[in-house]
Design an enzyme around this catalytic site. Structure first.
Site, short mmCIF file in Angstrom:
data_model
loop_
_atom_site.label_atom_id
_atom_site.label_comp_id
_atom_site.label_asym_id
_atom_site.label_seq_id
_atom_site.Cartn_x
_atom_site.Cartn_y
_atom_site.Cartn_z
N ARG A 122 0.83 -1.22 -0.09
CA ARG A 122 0.00 -0.01 -0.09
C ARG A 122 0.79 1.35 0.11
NH1 ARG A 122 -5.45 -1.62 3.43
NH2 ARG A 122 -6.33 -2.79 1.88
N GLN A 127 -1.08 2.29 -5.91
CA GLN A 127 -2.46 2.44 -5.43
C GLN A 127 -3.45 1.88 -6.76
OE1 GLN A 127 -2.96 6.59 -4.59
NE2 GLN A 127 -2.56 6.39 -2.54
N ASP A 130 -4.06 -1.86 -6.66
CA ASP A 130 -4.49 -2.30 -5.06
C ASP A 130 -5.89 -3.11 -5.21
OD1 ASP A 130 -5.11 -2.99 -2.55
OD2 ASP A 130 -4.95 -0.93 -1.74
N SER A 133 -8.32 -2.74 -2.06
CA SER A 133 -9.29 -1.58 -2.01
C SER A 133 -10.02 -1.87 -3.09
CB SER A 133 -8.35 -0.42 -2.04
OG SER A 133 -7.25 -0.42 -1.10
N TYR A 228 -2.83 -2.28 8.63
CA TYR A 228 -3.81 -3.18 9.11
C TYR A 228 -3.66 -2.86 10.70
CZ TYR A 228 -3.97 -5.43 4.43
OH TYR A 228 -4.45 -5.72 3.04
#
Length: 464
Positions: A122, A127, A130, A133, A228
């Site tokens: 991440r 991005q 991902d 996400s 996380y």
């Protein structure tokens, strides 16, 4: 460049997504790839074969996987599937390797280079790659829609001439990507939303969406690596459970989203908490595929408890929004694969030192290479070693050969002993007699019994 991409139809019956879209077909073709999509692969995502063909792809069959240099998938290939892939092919998918080490070993044995898309770091650069996400966003949205479908009341407050309908109270547990989208969706539908998370930083994000953040004072922060949450201590779990138990009894809808990579989903809602809820309340467990956050949740089922609470445990929630999820997932794969293509030569060029490659590569060149699984998968590889035992039969003959040689030596020694005159030295029976220092007649040069012969030779020499 003549290199090809194959996109199969997913074999999992719960999977309606497809790993490519007409848009990414065009972009991949621009990089020089020939694209083959299995017949009806996009059917459940509302992408018909003709759309893929218009974008430049060919429609093929499952056996075309054997010729592909790259295979794009949603889910980890089964051992049966991976056996049909070309050795050295790149395989990009959400691999879900934890607890499936046998399948990881099968990919290594097949010689493919497998990438686990969910391990994408991440960072800013990644991005657009991902998948967690992009898919979690839709899961959070769909969780609220599923809850609203099961709930037998309106979510927004409604003021009518006949009276006022109160707004539903929605409680979101876990303010990650899925949780934040669930909060935003519930707010748009007019619900009163509260949320909790073990990471203190999540509080600002929750409040920015118009929800109230609740967190026990006993839990300062439980942020872990990569954004996380870490696993809670026993004391922290107890404090968090007390907070939830008091709050959950007043809620109409509860959505749980908590997951810890590589571990079973943490248990957030106990049976006693469920019993405290009002009849007609709804719980949606987005972690049901990893064991569930809610006690009593069943994967793939909607369970109604004795006190009238429904626990929703749908599998593959992003796949319940397949048309949208496929478009986003396909873009994630394209953006990552693009980094492994030499634009000038228009051919694959995987940089083994790239941080994205290092973070996501599971298997390569017949081996499991990801540090999280090298040791875990080793026992599987070792277990197969005994099958090679028959090939080692040749070395086993050596002792027999030595025994035969020893027997021959003993026989020779026995013959020599028999040939000696009575009273000859017993040194002939010593192991030294079998060494390379023997004379042609089998007697040892260092043995005393040989001295008279040398003396006789010396006497003959002097006489000459």
């Amino acid at each position: 460049m003549g290199q090809s991409i194959f996109v199969p139809k997913e074999v999992d019956v719960t999977e309606g997504r497809v790993a490519i879209s007409p848009e990414t077909v065009k972009r991949l073709a621009g990089l020089g790839f020939d694209i083959v999509v299995e017949k009806n692969a996009g059917e459940q995502s509302r992408i018909v074969d003709s759309e893929f063909e218009k974008a430049g792809a060919k429609i093929g069959k499952a056996s075309d996987a054997s010729k592909a240099d790259v295979v794009l998938k949603l889910r980890r290939p089964t051992p049966a599937e991976v056996k049909t892939y070309k050795k050295g092919a790149l395989v990009l998918a959400s691999m879900d390797p934890y607890g499936n080490e046998g399948d990881v070993a099968a990919m290594a044995a097949a010689g493919v280079t497998a990438f686990a898309m969910e391990f994408m770091p991440r960072i800013t650069r990644a991005q657009s790659m991902d998948v967690l996400s992009s898919q979690a966003n839709l899961a959070g949205y769909r969780a609220v829609i599923d809850a609203a479908a099961e709930y037998d009341r309106a979510l927004p407050m409604m003021m009518t001439a006949a009276g006022t309908v109160p707004a539903a109270k929605v409680f979101v547990m876990g303010a990650g990507v899925a949780g934040l989208q669930a909060i935003a969706t519930a707010r748009r539908l007019g619900a009163v939303v509260t949320a909790t998370d073990v990471r203190a930083a999540a509080g600002e994000q929750v409040q920015s969406l118009g929800a109230k953040f609740i967190m026990t004072e006993a839990l300062k922060d439980a942020s872990g690596d990569g954004g996380y949450a870490r696993e809670l201590t026993d004391e922290e779990k107890k404090a968090q459970a007390e907070l939830v138990a008091e709050h959950i009894a007043k809620q109409d809808i509860v959505i749980t989203t908590a997951l810890i990579p590589g571990r079973p989903a943490p248990r957030l809602v106990s049976t006693d908490m469920v019993k405290s809820m009002k009849p007609g309340s709804i719980i949606v467990d987005l972690a049901v595929e990893r064991g569930g956050n809610v006690e009593g949740a069943k994967a793939g089922e909607v369970v109604t408890t004795a006190n009238g609470v429904k626990i929703v445990g749908h599998l593959n929630v992003p796949g319940r929004v397949a048309a949208s999820a496929s478009l986003l997932y396909a873009k994630n794969l394209y953006t990552f694969l693009e980094t492994m293509v030499d634009k000038e030569k228009k051919e694959l060029a995987v940089d083994m030192e790239d941080e994205l490659v290092k973070a996501t590569m599971l298997t390569h060149d017949g081996k499991v290479v990801h540090p999280n699984f090298v040791d875990t998968v080793k026992p599987v590889a070792k277990a197969a070693a005994p099958r090679k035992a028959p090939a080692r039969k040749a070395p086993a003959r050596k002792p027999a050969a030595k025994a035969a040689a020893g027997a021959a030596t003993k026989k020779t020694a026995a013959q020599k002993t028999a040939a000696k005159p009575a009273g000859a030295s017993s040194a002939a029976d010593k192991p030294a007699a079998a060494k390379s220092g023997e004379n042609p007649d089998g007697t040892n040069r260092t043995r005393k019994g040989a001295r008279p012969a040398r003396q006789r030779r010396g006497e003959r020499s002097r006489r000459r």
